[in-house]
Design a protein around this motif. Structure first.
Motif, PDB file in Angstrom:
ATOM      1  N   PRO A  71       0.805  -1.237   0.000  1.00  0.00           N
ATOM      2  CA  PRO A  71       0.000   0.000   0.000  1.00  0.00           C
ATOM      3  C   PRO A  71       0.833   1.281   0.000  1.00  0.00           C
ATOM      4  O   PRO A  71       0.398   2.302  -0.543  1.00  0.00           O
ATOM      5  N   TRP A  72       2.023   1.255   0.585  1.00  0.00           N
ATOM      6  CA  TRP A  72       2.829   2.481   0.618  1.00  0.00           C
ATOM      7  C   TRP A  72       3.266   2.906  -0.783  1.00  0.00           C
ATOM      8  O   TRP A  72       3.456   4.094  -1.039  1.00  0.00           O
ATOM      9  N   ARG A  74       1.393   2.645  -3.466  1.00  0.00           N
ATOM     10  CA  ARG A  74       0.228   3.363  -4.001  1.00  0.00           C
ATOM     11  C   ARG A  74       0.101   4.749  -3.362  1.00  0.00           C
ATOM     12  O   ARG A  74      -0.330   5.690  -4.026  1.00  0.00           O
ATOM     13  N   ASP A  75       0.480   4.885  -2.103  1.00  0.00           N
ATOM     14  CA  ASP A  75       0.462   6.200  -1.462  1.00  0.00           C
ATOM     15  C   ASP A  75       1.403   7.167  -2.173  1.00  0.00           C
ATOM     16  O   ASP A  75       1.065   8.331  -2.412  1.00  0.00           O
ATOM     17  N   TYR A  76       2.587   6.684  -2.521  1.00  0.00           N
ATOM     18  CA  TYR A  76       3.540   7.533  -3.251  1.00  0.00           C
ATOM     19  C   TYR A  76       3.008   7.905  -4.636  1.00  0.00           C
ATOM     20  O   TYR A  76       3.086   9.051  -5.062  1.00  0.00           O
TER      21      TYR A  76
END
Length: 128
Positions: A71-72, A74-76
């Motif tokens: 998920p991190w 996709r956050d970026y």
């Protein structure tokens, strides 16, 4: 409230463009307006490359999602996508401004070469 703030953010660029057009007209006539159009279009390479950033970052987010990355990631890519949307909006404003200046210069050059003194926009023949 967000829409109102967005409208406020267009005031400064609008005033600067109007001041640039009027200043170039008063200094050099319509030739100055045409030269200001050329000056605006001279940065076209930079503008087009920043405008292309949006789809690239959006595709990176789609690839990250399809590959089921953590998920991190996709956050970026979401942050990069937001920046890409901003650069795309900047490119649209630039395109509109340069199109208006180009249209003014082209229509003025045509009117002068055809020795047209007045254009009646309420006449249907002229509009057609």
């Amino acid at each position: 409230q967000g829409l109102g703030m967005g409208m406020y953010s267009t005031v400064v660029p609008l005033v600067l463009i109007v001041a640039g057009v009027l200043g170039s007209y008063y200094l050099c006539g319509f030739y100055g307006t045409a030269i200001s159009c050329v000056g605006m279009l001279s940065t076209l390479g930079v503008t087009m490359s920043t405008d292309a950033y949006g789809p690239v970052s959006d595709n990176a987010g789609g690839i990250a999602e399809m590959c089921e990355l953590p998920p991190w990631v996709r956050d970026y890519t979401d942050g990069l996508d937001a920046l890409g949307n901003t650069t795309a909006a900047t490119g649209k404003g630039f395109a509109n401004g340069s199109a208006v200046l180009s249209a003014i210069a082209t229509l003025t050059a045509f009117a002068r070469s055809a020795e047209i003194d007045e254009v009646d926009l309420m006449d249907p023949v002229v509009v057609a």
